[in-house]
Design a protein around this motif. Structure first.
Motif, PDB file in Angstrom:
ATOM      1  N   VAL A 354      18.749  85.624  85.771  1.00 34.17           N
ATOM      2  CA  VAL A 354      20.083  85.527  85.167  1.00 34.17           C
ATOM      3  C   VAL A 354      20.955  84.674  86.082  1.00 34.17           C
ATOM      4  O   VAL A 354      21.025  84.923  87.292  1.00 34.17           O
ATOM      5  N   TRP A 355      21.631  83.684  85.508  1.00 29.71           N
ATOM      6  CA  TRP A 355      22.491  82.793  86.276  1.00 29.71           C
ATOM      7  C   TRP A 355      23.951  83.023  85.891  1.00 29.71           C
ATOM      8  O   TRP A 355      24.321  82.959  84.714  1.00 29.71           O
ATOM      9  N   ILE A 356      24.769  83.336  86.912  1.00 33.20           N
ATOM     10  CA  ILE A 356      26.216  83.467  86.719  1.00 33.20           C
ATOM     11  C   ILE A 356      26.849  82.214  87.317  1.00 33.20           C
ATOM     12  O   ILE A 356      26.915  82.065  88.540  1.00 33.20           O
ATOM     13  N   PRO A 357      27.301  81.281  86.489  1.00 35.36           N
ATOM     14  CA  PRO A 357      27.861  80.035  87.020  1.00 35.36           C
ATOM     15  C   PRO A 357      29.248  80.252  87.612  1.00 35.36           C
ATOM     16  O   PRO A 357      29.792  81.372  87.602  1.00 35.36           O
ATOM     17  N   SER A 358      29.832  79.179  88.126  1.00 36.43           N
ATOM     18  CA  SER A 358      31.197  79.266  88.636  1.00 36.43           C
ATOM     19  C   SER A 358      32.137  79.726  87.533  1.00 36.43           C
ATOM     20  O   SER A 358      32.019  79.325  86.376  1.00 36.43           O
ATOM     21  N   GLY A 359      33.064  80.582  87.898  1.00 37.32           N
ATOM     22  CA  GLY A 359      34.030  81.097  86.941  1.00 37.32           C
ATOM     23  C   GLY A 359      34.324  82.557  87.209  1.00 37.32           C
ATOM     24  O   GLY A 359      33.719  83.195  88.083  1.00 37.32           O
ATOM     25  N   THR A 360      35.270  83.096  86.462  1.00 34.30           N
ATOM     26  CA  THR A 360      35.620  84.515  86.517  1.00 34.30           C
ATOM     27  C   THR A 360      35.249  85.148  85.187  1.00 34.30           C
ATOM     28  O   THR A 360      35.720  84.702  84.126  1.00 34.30           O
ATOM     29  N   PHE A 361      34.412  86.183  85.250  1.00 33.66           N
ATOM     30  CA  PHE A 361      33.873  86.823  84.055  1.00 33.66           C
ATOM     31  C   PHE A 361      34.370  88.264  84.000  1.00 33.66           C
ATOM     32  O   PHE A 361      34.074  89.068  84.893  1.00 33.66           O
TER      33      PHE A 361
END
Length: 694
Positions: A354-361
């Motif tokens: 699972v890849w969490i890219p740059s950003g606020t989630f």
């Protein structure tokens, strides 16, 4: 040889980490002994080597995990010293969890052999993970790497340098030093801070090395309803306005009796500080002056600033599913809970990550993981942020069916917890993470606990993780957890023990806390070992305990299975620790030993400890009976007493322990016949005694 490089070398000096930029560093080869790495499952330490044992059909292949530090991204010549016996073997290598290489070890009749490969390391902390997947035996003596850098001798090797506000330039008042509980200085690092109370007040930091990010630790007043103020700090660079930092007291200020409330009317205010962080628009060079000014109509108490060199965002690896593909919103506008869960489910079913890219989630519930890797672009870029007060995080299954092969890398978890609720499951990570799981380079903040782990399970590795501003423990290994290593972590402003092993009903066994830096737990200890078998806390830097705790505690408390085997407390530096109790006049030493639930008869070896500027006695002994405890090579500088004894019988043995600048006597005891301190050779400075209310 690699070319010479420019690199900020970090030295741990008491509380402040000084960063010296070196134009040309002569590269050397560093040896990493296999027996000092973390071996899991079928990996066996045998004196000065490590053996990857034969793997049975139904067993997990073991890992051997080395932690190394690189001055920059690049390839580093790495030599493996091994013996493979008469069968052909294959050794697999992963770096920071990424598959890197494997090679076949040719059959040989006997002897040790070298194999050299170029490994790609990234700037800063790296893990090198070795695994033997064949039904063979491989022995590993050590690895050597050309061009890596030595880690700090005690505490974590940190990617920032720290400047105390009182050591910076200011036109405002310095408060402290003061260790009086429930005062602002008592919870400040170093027990001092700078208070900006008027328009134009400032604190100005001069960078000793380049930096591209900053963390500021501060306190602003609460509101009358306990919900917290919001404000701004103006940031000026070399006298020119640069940006605003948003600050809040929403996550600070607790009141009343344990486990505390958010109601100012309950009195007893504490837990005053919080932090704010920001990336600069560009790297600021050494010598830059960074000034902070308050921009709202209330006071700002500035404790310190940490200045980071943050690497560029990491790229998405192949075979990883981005959460944005499933609808996750990186803008921090829409809830991404369902999308992230869908990505996790798809990755588990497809054998991908699972890849969490740059950003606020934004998320509103926990995620349960098993046999999956979750990665981000770095904890300054990939942020998972809670929208509910409790109950978010990345968890394993619950025992007795723990999750296996869970790996968390390179993202931040920001909770929304501003009050302690001991009935809520509320941690950045938790559950049971078994079978070669690893947590690396994570950032966990504003949760009740950083990581609360419930066993039984074994083999987790936690490394290079930042945990700050929690309302309870930083990391707690609870209930029958074994063979876990927590290393190179930085923890600050914890609401309970910084690092704890709690053997409630089942013993924690063979766990190690090593090379960690822990600052300002506002309740309890920096490190505590409650019962268990053959556990250790070594090579840590432990600073500024505030209330009801010391720097190190080993005890039989809280229903724990009594200490047994050999508990090791070695090579730790303990600064300004020891603290008062909230409800009585008891005083806890920098080290605290308490035979509370049962006598302490398991061996406890306390060696090579530096206790500096202790708030109370260097070591205190409480409870029923203590025996089989051995102190050697202790350095005590500034404390009321070296040892204080209260209501306990038994004896300890002390040798080569030197005390200086004791403000009372060497020993405080009203029962010297019932509790004997057997003095061996090499002691000095603590041979006087008195009976007092110590």
């Amino acid at each position: 040889h690699l070319p010479t490089m420019r690199w900020p070398i970090i030295f741990a000096t008491a509380l402040i980490f000084v960063c010296a930029t070196c134009e040309d560093i002569k590269l050397t080869e560093i040896k990493y002994e296999a027996e000092n790495a973390h071996g899991t499952s079928s990996v066996l330490v045998d004196h000065d080597r490590v053996i990857f044992r034969e793997i049975l059909d139904d067993s997990e292949p073991g890992h051997l995990i080395f932690t190394v530090f690189a001055p920059t991204d690049g390839y580093f010549p790495t030599t493996f010293r091994y013996s493979a016996g008469v069968l052909v073997s294959e050794l697999f290598v992963r770096v920071n969890g990424h598959p890197c290489m494997s090679w076949v070890l040719s059959s040989r009749s006997s002897g040790w052999f070298d194999h050299t490969e170029d490994l790609h390391l990234r700037q800063g902390l790296n893990t090198i993970i070795l695994q033997n997947r064949n039904n063979t035996v491989i022995s590993l003596d050590y690895i050597t790497i050309m061009g890596t850098i030595q880690q700090a001798s005690r505490g974590a090797t940190l990617p920032y340098f720290e400047i105390e506000a009182e050591a910076a330039s200011t036109n405002a008042a310095i408060i402290g030093p003061d260790r009086t509980y429930m005062t602002l200085p008592s919870e400040a690092s170093g027990r001092k801070a700078v208070q900006l109370t008027a328009q134009g007040h400032y604190v100005e930091f001069t960078l000793s090395s380049s930096a591209n990010a900053m963390v500021v630790r501060l306190s602003i007043p609460d509101t009358s309803n306990g919900q917290g103020n919001n404000g701004y700090l103006g940031v000026y660079v070399n006298g020119q306005y640069y940006m605003n930092l948003t600050v809040t007291s929403h996550f600070s200020w607790a009141y009343g009796a344990y486990p505390f409330t958010k109601n100012p009317g309950d009195g007893s205010p504490h837990h005053f500080y919080d932090e704010t962080r920001s990336l600069f628009r560009a790297s600021l060079p050494a010598g830059t002056k960074v000034r902070l000014e308050g921009m709202s109509p209330f006071s700002y108490t500035i404790d310190l600033a940490d200045f980071y060199t943050v690497p560029a965002p990491y790229a998405q690896p192949s075979n990883f599913l981005p959460v944005t593909q499933f609808g996750a919103d990186p803008s921090g506008t829409k809830d991404s809970t369902s999308a992230i869960q869908a990505a996790i489910s798809a990755a588990q079913s497809q054998g991908k990550g699972v890849w969490i890219p740059s950003g606020t989630f934004l998320v509103s519930q926990r995620f349960t993981l098993n046999n999956v890797v979750v990665r981000g672009a770095g904890p300054w870029y990939s942020i998972v942020k809670a929208t509910v007060n409790h109950g978010v995080g990345f968890f394993g299954n619950w025992a007795p069916n723990p999750s296996k092969n869970v790996e968390l890398y390179d993202f931040a978890i920001f909770g929304d917890t501003n009050v302690r609720d001991d009935g809520a499951v509320d941690s950045g990570s938790g559950g049971a993470l078994d079978g070669n799981s690893i947590v690396q380079n994570m950032w966990i903040e504003h949760t009740k606990c950083g990581m609360w782990l419930d066993g039984p399970f074994q083999g987790l590795h936690v490394v290079g993780t930042t945990i700050r501003n929690t309302y309870a423990d930083g990391i707690n290994l609870h209930l029958g957890i074994s063979n876990v290593v927590v290393e190179q972590c930085m923890l600050r402003n914890l609401g309970d023990d910084g690092l704890a092993m709690w053997s409630q009903t089942q013993p924690d066994v063979n766990n190690v806390f090593r090379f960690n830096t822990i600052q300002v737990p506002v309740l309890a200890n920096t490190i505590a070992i409650y019962g268990g078998t053959n556990n250790a806390a070594t090579d840590n830097l432990l600073v500024d305990s505030v209330c009801e705790g010391g720097g190190l505690q080993a005890s039989n408390r809280f229903g724990s299975v009594p200490l047994s085997g050999t508990t090791v407390l070695a090579r730790n530096t303990v600064i300004r620790c020891g603290a008062p109790n909230r409800y009585n006049t008891d005083k806890n030493g920098a080290m605290w030993f308490w035979a509370g639930d049962a006598p302490m008869s398991g061996i406890v070896n306390v060696t090579d400890i530096d206790i500096l500027d202790s708030s109370y006695s260097a070591s205190t002994f409480w409870g029923s009976q203590i025996s089989n405890m051995y102190f050697s090579r202790m350095n005590i500088n500034t404390a009321p007493y070296a040892f204080s004894v209260r209501g306990v019988t038994g004896q300890i043995y002390v040798e080569n322990t030197i005390a200086t600048n004791l403000t009372s006597k060497g020993v405080c005891s009203c029962n010297p016949a019932g509790f004997a301190i057997k003095a061996g050779p090499g002691n000095s400075g603590w041979d006087t005694q008195e009976c007092s209310s110590c």
